[in-house]
Design a protein around this motif. Sequence first.
Motif, PDB file in Angstrom:
ATOM      1  N   GLU A 100       0.800  -1.222   0.000  1.00 17.74           N
ATOM      2  CA  GLU A 100       0.000   0.000   0.000  1.00 17.74           C
ATOM      3  C   GLU A 100       0.837   1.278   0.000  1.00 17.74           C
ATOM      4  OE1 GLU A 100       0.294  -1.379   4.357  1.00 17.74           O
ATOM      5  OE2 GLU A 100       0.032  -2.297   2.381  1.00 17.74           O
ATOM      6  N   ILE A 101       0.408   2.235  -0.803  1.00 21.33           N
ATOM      7  CA  ILE A 101       0.841   3.624  -0.693  1.00 21.33           C
ATOM      8  C   ILE A 101      -0.438   4.447  -0.635  1.00 21.33           C
ATOM      9  CG2 ILE A 101       1.031   4.058  -3.201  1.00 21.33           C
ATOM     10  CD1 ILE A 101       3.491   5.815  -2.512  1.00 21.33           C
ATOM     11  N   LEU A 102      -0.500   5.390   0.303  1.00 20.90           N
ATOM     12  CA  LEU A 102      -1.763   6.073   0.580  1.00 20.90           C
ATOM     13  C   LEU A 102      -1.498   7.380   1.304  1.00 20.90           C
ATOM     14  CD1 LEU A 102      -2.004   5.432   3.859  1.00 20.90           C
ATOM     15  CD2 LEU A 102      -2.677   3.193   2.984  1.00 20.90           C
ATOM     16  N   TRP A 103      -2.556   8.122   1.444  1.00 20.22           N
ATOM     17  CA  TRP A 103      -2.464   9.387   2.170  1.00 20.22           C
ATOM     18  C   TRP A 103      -3.104   9.224   3.540  1.00 20.22           C
ATOM     19  CZ3 TRP A 103       0.236  13.667   0.745  1.00 20.22           C
ATOM     20  CH2 TRP A 103       0.720  13.681  -0.570  1.00 20.22           C
ATOM     21  N   ASP A 104      -2.288   9.411   4.597  1.00 22.06           N
ATOM     22  CA  ASP A 104      -2.806   9.455   5.965  1.00 22.06           C
ATOM     23  C   ASP A 104      -3.379  10.851   6.200  1.00 22.06           C
ATOM     24  OD1 ASP A 104      -2.052   6.846   6.854  1.00 22.06           O
ATOM     25  OD2 ASP A 104       0.020   7.534   7.042  1.00 22.06           O
ATOM     26  N   VAL A 105      -4.674  10.923   6.475  1.00 22.79           N
ATOM     27  CA  VAL A 105      -5.311  12.203   6.747  1.00 22.79           C
ATOM     28  C   VAL A 105      -5.284  12.416   8.252  1.00 22.79           C
ATOM     29  CG1 VAL A 105      -7.359  13.631   6.437  1.00 22.79           C
ATOM     30  CG2 VAL A 105      -6.753  11.916   4.707  1.00 22.79           C
ATOM     31  N   LEU A 106      -4.291  13.186   8.708  1.00 28.09           N
ATOM     32  CA  LEU A 106      -4.047  13.431  10.120  1.00 28.09           C
ATOM     33  C   LEU A 106      -4.753  14.705  10.579  1.00 28.09           C
ATOM     34  CD1 LEU A 106      -0.283  12.682   9.669  1.00 28.09           C
ATOM     35  CD2 LEU A 106      -1.739  11.335  11.171  1.00 28.09           C
ATOM     36  N   PRO A 107      -4.863  14.908  11.891  1.00 27.16           N
ATOM     37  CA  PRO A 107      -5.528  16.128  12.382  1.00 27.16           C
ATOM     38  C   PRO A 107      -4.924  17.412  11.832  1.00 27.16           C
ATOM     39  CG  PRO A 107      -5.236  14.555  14.171  1.00 27.16           C
ATOM     40  CD  PRO A 107      -4.529  13.974  12.979  1.00 27.16           C
ATOM     41  N   GLU A 108      -3.589  17.410  11.599  1.00 24.07           N
ATOM     42  CA  GLU A 108      -2.940  18.637  11.103  1.00 24.07           C
ATOM     43  C   GLU A 108      -2.832  18.682   9.584  1.00 24.07           C
ATOM     44  OE1 GLU A 108       0.398  15.682  12.095  1.00 24.07           O
ATOM     45  OE2 GLU A 108      -1.547  16.276  12.904  1.00 24.07           O
ATOM     46  N   GLY A 109      -3.408  17.684   8.892  1.00 23.84           N
ATOM     47  CA  GLY A 109      -3.352  17.658   7.431  1.00 23.84           C
ATOM     48  C   GLY A 109      -2.948  16.288   6.932  1.00 23.84           C
ATOM     49  N   LYS A 110      -2.844  16.144   5.612  1.00 17.77           N
ATOM     50  CA  LYS A 110      -2.542  14.823   5.057  1.00 17.77           C
ATOM     51  C   LYS A 110      -1.045  14.622   4.856  1.00 17.77           C
ATOM     52  CE  LYS A 110      -3.279  15.776   0.070  1.00 17.77           C
ATOM     53  NZ  LYS A 110      -3.454  17.236   0.102  1.00 17.77           N
ATOM     54  N   GLN A 111      -0.618  13.359   5.029  1.00 20.28           N
ATOM     55  CA  GLN A 111       0.776  12.979   4.854  1.00 20.28           C
ATOM     56  C   GLN A 111       0.822  11.689   4.046  1.00 20.28           C
ATOM     57  OE1 GLN A 111       3.525  14.507   6.028  1.00 20.28           O
ATOM     58  NE2 GLN A 111       2.738  15.946   7.562  1.00 20.28           N
ATOM     59  N   LEU A 112       1.777  11.594   3.126  1.00 20.07           N
ATOM     60  CA  LEU A 112       1.934  10.373   2.364  1.00 20.07           C
ATOM     61  C   LEU A 112       2.455   9.263   3.269  1.00 20.07           C
ATOM     62  CD1 LEU A 112       1.679   9.239  -0.535  1.00 20.07           C
ATOM     63  CD2 LEU A 112       4.107   9.749  -0.839  1.00 20.07           C
ATOM     64  N   GLY A 113       1.883   8.057   3.114  1.00 20.07           N
ATOM     65  CA  GLY A 113       2.287   6.935   3.948  1.00 20.07           C
ATOM     66  C   GLY A 113       1.943   5.592   3.320  1.00 20.07           C
ATOM     67  N   GLY A 114       1.654   4.633   4.193  1.00 20.53           N
ATOM     68  CA  GLY A 114       1.510   3.242   3.795  1.00 20.53           C
ATOM     69  C   GLY A 114       2.780   2.511   4.196  1.00 20.53           C
ATOM     70  N   ALA A 115       2.648   1.420   4.957  1.00 16.75           N
ATOM     71  CA  ALA A 115       3.825   0.778   5.561  1.00 16.75           C
ATOM     72  C   ALA A 115       4.933   0.433   4.561  1.00 16.75           C
ATOM     73  CB  ALA A 115       3.392  -0.465   6.337  1.00 16.75           C
ATOM     74  N   PRO A 116       4.638  -0.209   3.418  1.00 16.43           N
ATOM     75  CA  PRO A 116       5.728  -0.538   2.490  1.00 16.43           C
ATOM     76  C   PRO A 116       6.385   0.703   1.889  1.00 16.43           C
ATOM     77  CG  PRO A 116       3.789  -1.882   2.056  1.00 16.43           C
ATOM     78  CD  PRO A 116       3.364  -0.787   2.969  1.00 16.43           C
ATOM     79  N   ALA A 117       5.583   1.725   1.624  1.00 16.24           N
ATOM     80  CA  ALA A 117       6.145   2.973   1.097  1.00 16.24           C
ATOM     81  C   ALA A 117       7.000   3.661   2.155  1.00 16.24           C
ATOM     82  CB  ALA A 117       5.017   3.895   0.631  1.00 16.24           C
ATOM     83  N   ASN A 118       6.521   3.676   3.401  1.00 14.28           N
ATOM     84  CA  ASN A 118       7.325   4.231   4.493  1.00 14.28           C
ATOM     85  C   ASN A 118       8.646   3.485   4.620  1.00 14.28           C
ATOM     86  OD1 ASN A 118       5.144   5.893   5.087  1.00 14.28           O
ATOM     87  ND2 ASN A 118       4.416   4.603   6.768  1.00 14.28           N
ATOM     88  N   PHE A 119       8.567   2.165   4.590  1.00 19.29           N
ATOM     89  CA  PHE A 119       9.778   1.334   4.671  1.00 19.29           C
ATOM     90  C   PHE A 119      10.763   1.717   3.573  1.00 19.29           C
ATOM     91  CE2 PHE A 119      12.056  -2.289   2.898  1.00 19.29           C
ATOM     92  CZ  PHE A 119      12.768  -2.753   3.998  1.00 19.29           C
ATOM     93  N   ALA A 120      10.271   1.815   2.346  1.00 21.75           N
ATOM     94  CA  ALA A 120      11.158   2.150   1.222  1.00 21.75           C
ATOM     95  C   ALA A 120      11.800   3.520   1.421  1.00 21.75           C
ATOM     96  CB  ALA A 120      10.381   2.104  -0.087  1.00 21.75           C
ATOM     97  N   TYR A 121      11.036   4.480   1.909  1.00 21.48           N
ATOM     98  CA  TYR A 121      11.596   5.810   2.153  1.00 21.48           C
ATOM     99  C   TYR A 121      12.726   5.739   3.181  1.00 21.48           C
ATOM    100  CZ  TYR A 121      12.095  10.510   4.033  1.00 21.48           C
ATOM    101  OH  TYR A 121      12.625  11.697   4.480  1.00 21.48           O
TER     102      TYR A 121
END
Length: 291
Positions: A9-30
């Motif tokens: 998965e690669i996805l947008w985490d919509v957090l209280p302060e705004g959206k951030q790109l994430g998803g565990a495999p994408a985070n790992f790769a970063y």
Amino acid sequence: MPKVVGIGEILWDVLPEGKQLGGAPANFAYHVSRAGTDAAIVSAVGNDTLGDETFSLLAEKRMDCKYVKRVGFPTGQVNVTLDADGVPQYDICEGVAWDNIPFSDDVLCLASECDAVCFGTLAQRNDVSRDSICRFLDATPGQCMKILDVNLRQDYYSEKVLVESLKRADVLKLNEEELPIVARLADVTSKGEAAICRSIMEKFALSIVILTCGAKYSLALTSDGQISRMNTPHVKVADTVGAGDAFTAAFAAAILKGCNLKEAHAKAVETSAYICTCHGAMPEYGGFCRE
């Protein structure tokens, strides 16, 4: 330079302060890219504005995104709320792009050159992505380190998916909430965290099992009997989004570079603690030195 892949998965985490790109495999790769490896993401986004923003941000972060494909489904989103300790809770949208990751000739070629790959159970909730992930894993060379970060979310997992993933893995990473679930689904009845990890390792012929226990400590065990236990550093937490993925990435990169178990574990603990002091899953490292 080791070739390392995060698939899923690669996805947008919509957090209280705004959206951030994430998803565990994408985070790992970063994070593994920041540890001096040649990292790539295998995933999918939609033909939409969020898909455009995904490619733009990946380019800004100097990430290899040629294996992130456009598909006819919307780019994934997750609504994230944080508790008083900064620990996230997730509301994950269904029927999205990363549920439909295609397996293409260039992805097959990438698999054949891969030194390590990290995958989870969440992206296997749909048949299309599950098939692509399994085909990728089966196409990797024998020496490739296959890391299962189970990443159990909501009810998007099953005994079949978990067991088949464990059979394909060399390394298992899980947290204290996931441990009893994995033990039950894997039909392991040992008592005590280390004993359960050891039993899972032996049952599925794993080389390493990593257990993270939040703000308390973490364990890393190997099939030849080594064990490393380290306390979690006390830091001022901004949020914990992506901290587990950074832990896995730092550990994997260290092992690929020839570090021993305790050295790799120490790098993972240090990196994860730093990420907890930052907002979002893919923060800039600033003055923090990974090497």
